[in-house]
Design an enzyme around this catalytic site. Structure first.
Site, PDB file in Angstrom:
ATOM      1  N   SER A  67     -15.923  -6.533  13.124  1.00  0.00           N
ATOM      2  CA  SER A  67     -15.219  -5.690  14.247  1.00  0.00           C
ATOM      3  C   SER A  67     -14.424  -6.707  15.044  1.00  0.00           C
ATOM      4  O   SER A  67     -13.719  -6.282  15.634  1.00  0.00           O
ATOM      5  CB  SER A  67     -16.079  -4.779  15.046  1.00  0.00           C
ATOM      6  OG  SER A  67     -16.042  -3.689  14.352  1.00  0.00           O
ATOM      7  N   LYS A  70     -10.787  -6.548  14.960  1.00  0.00           N
ATOM      8  CA  LYS A  70     -10.050  -5.451  15.564  1.00  0.00           C
ATOM      9  C   LYS A  70      -9.248  -6.064  16.603  1.00  0.00           C
ATOM     10  O   LYS A  70      -8.181  -5.590  17.212  1.00  0.00           O
ATOM     11  CB  LYS A  70     -11.151  -4.635  16.189  1.00  0.00           C
ATOM     12  CG  LYS A  70     -11.672  -3.617  14.937  1.00  0.00           C
ATOM     13  CD  LYS A  70     -12.890  -2.593  15.697  1.00  0.00           C
ATOM     14  CE  LYS A  70     -13.293  -1.879  14.139  1.00  0.00           C
ATOM     15  NZ  LYS A  70     -14.668  -1.545  14.839  1.00  0.00           N
ATOM     16  N   TYR A 193      -8.051  -2.160   6.170  1.00  0.00           N
ATOM     17  CA  TYR A 193      -9.068  -2.287   7.216  1.00  0.00           C
ATOM     18  C   TYR A 193     -10.367  -3.162   6.689  1.00  0.00           C
ATOM     19  O   TYR A 193     -10.937  -3.827   7.383  1.00  0.00           O
ATOM     20  CB  TYR A 193      -9.602  -0.895   7.605  1.00  0.00           C
ATOM     21  CG  TYR A 193     -10.715  -0.591   8.709  1.00  0.00           C
ATOM     22  CD1 TYR A 193     -10.577  -1.174   9.726  1.00  0.00           C
ATOM     23  CD2 TYR A 193     -11.876  -0.144   8.116  1.00  0.00           C
ATOM     24  CE1 TYR A 193     -11.782  -1.287  10.796  1.00  0.00           C
ATOM     25  CE2 TYR A 193     -13.028  -0.349   9.069  1.00  0.00           C
ATOM     26  CZ  TYR A 193     -12.937  -0.704  10.314  1.00  0.00           C
ATOM     27  OH  TYR A 193     -14.118  -0.801  11.229  1.00  0.00           O
ATOM     28  N   VAL A 263     -20.476  -6.452  13.383  1.00  0.00           N
ATOM     29  CA  VAL A 263     -21.881  -6.121  12.929  1.00  0.00           C
ATOM     30  C   VAL A 263     -22.196  -7.444  11.909  1.00  0.00           C
ATOM     31  O   VAL A 263     -23.404  -7.356  11.515  1.00  0.00           O
ATOM     32  CB  VAL A 263     -22.169  -4.781  12.209  1.00  0.00           C
ATOM     33  CG1 VAL A 263     -22.027  -3.836  13.016  1.00  0.00           C
ATOM     34  CG2 VAL A 263     -21.057  -4.665  11.032  1.00  0.00           C
TER      35      VAL A 263
HETATM   36  N1  GLN Z   1     -17.289  -3.013   8.626  1.00  0.00           N
HETATM   37  C1  GLN Z   1     -17.842  -2.333   9.620  1.00  0.00           C
HETATM   38  C2  GLN Z   1     -17.507  -0.805   9.821  1.00  0.00           C
HETATM   39  O1  GLN Z   1     -16.463  -0.636   9.604  1.00  0.00           O
HETATM   40  C3  GLN Z   1     -17.312  -3.013  11.124  1.00  0.00           C
HETATM   41  C4  GLN Z   1     -18.075  -2.269  12.244  1.00  0.00           C
HETATM   42  C5  GLN Z   1     -18.410  -3.277  13.456  1.00  0.00           C
HETATM   43  O2  GLN Z   1     -18.420  -4.545  13.113  1.00  0.00           O
HETATM   44  N2  GLN Z   1     -18.979  -2.783  14.301  1.00  0.00           N
HETATM   45  O3  GLN Z   1     -18.393   0.063   9.873  1.00  0.00           O
END
Ligand code: GLN
Length: 309
Positions: A67, A70, A193, A263
């Site tokens: 994430s 993002k 994504y 994550v």
């Molecule tokens: N690839 C993970 C998802 O889309 C990314 C989420 C995250 O890092 N919080 O669920």
């Protein structure tokens, strides 16, 4: 390497001090490629606006940024499309719900709360895709330049794994589409994504890439005004209020700086006017933020007395 040994000793000391925290969190296990990363990994990298850099642990080892990507896509979208167009499609409020929640999206008729939860990031990625014939090279070019590392790649195994297991994200994308908040086909946006989530970078790469956010948009090494100062202020504000999902209030209480987690166990934080900091440790707390990473950043801001407050 170190021009200011106090920061070097501090991060070495932090790397020792956080050791009792290992084993309290849990490595992300929703895809096999992440589940097999050893939980006891640790890295910390700090860049200063005067060009100094420090690192400790495995700061040159690449990990899945997840994430954290993002932030890069938001920065890219804000320079690709008129901001008002984007802010009609995604909000700027903390969500108070898990990063992959669908519930709020339903109540709020397909307008995600902010660009840093999955639904919001999928809208941002869609906005980029609508304005670029080759969004992935476009994004990678931006990330590589910001980090000063042309060798940054997408981990194809992680990308495939995300695609194979991304049912909840697929549900989010189709839900957005049903509300008219996705321009491209859901499968195309999801493909992008999942690829952005699978970018592999080291803590050092990430600290370098985020340094302009600590320096009013200027890249210290070249003097280039890479992002307008106003945009940097706004992105940092969003990081402070939305960068750690429903753990953002507790993180602000403990650490007190704008930051973004993923994550994969990375967290990048900004101390405006001074430092960008990246910490990596894969064991996550129950909200999906690095447990040891949060503890390390808390120690950093407490011991230096530096935060935005
Ligand atoms: N690839 C993970 C998802 O889309 C990314 C989420 C995250 O890092 N919080 O669920």
């Amino acid at each position: 390497m170190s021009k200011r040994p106090d920061i070097q000793s501090l991060i070495d000391e932090i790397a020792e001090a956080v050791k009792p925290e290992f084993g309290k969190g849990k490595v992300a296990d929703y895809i096999p490629a992440l589940a097999r990363i050893p939980g006891d990994r640790f890295a910390m990298a700090v860049c200063a606006v005067d060009g100094s850099e420090w690192r400790t642990g495995e700061a040159l080892r690449s990990f899945s940024i997840q994430s954290i990507s993002k932030v890069f896509t938001l920065l890219l979208a804000l320079e690709t499309i008129p901001p008002d167009e984007l802010w009609e499609r995604v909000g700027r409020e903390p969500s108070g719900t898990p990063f992959n929640s669908l519930m709020q999206l339903e109540n709020e008729r397909g307008i995600p709360r902010n660009p840093f939860i999955n639904s919001g990031a999928i809208v941002v990625t869609d906005a980029i895709a609508a304005h670029s014939a080759s969004p992935v090279p476009h994004l990678m070019n931006m990330v590589r330049k910001l980090a000063g590392n042309p060798g940054i790649i997408i981990d194809e195994e992680v990308a495939r794994s995300e695609e194979d297991h991304g049912h909840r994200n697929a549900a989010i994308a189709h839900f957005l589409k049903s509300h008219g908040n996705l321009r491209a086909e859901a499968h195309r946006v999801l493909h992008l994504y999942f690829r952005q989530c699978a970018i592999a970078m080291s803590a050092m790469d990430l600290a370098r890439a985020f340094l302009p956010l600590a320096n009013e948009g200027v890249v210290p090494s070249s003097g280039e005004q890479r992002f307008p100062a106003l945009r940097v202020k706004r992105v940092n504000s969003l990081l402070l209020t939305c960068g750690l999902y429903d753990g953002v209030g507790n993180f602000a209480f403990r650490v007190g700086i704008p930051a973004k987690s993923g994550v994969g166990g990375g967290i990048v934080g900004i101390i405006p006017g001074k430092y960008s900091i990246c910490v990596w440790s894969p064991e996550l707390d129950e909200l999906g933020n690095s447990h040891v990473g949060t503890a390390a950043l808390e120690l950093f801001t407490r011991k230096t007395g530096l935060s935005i407050f």
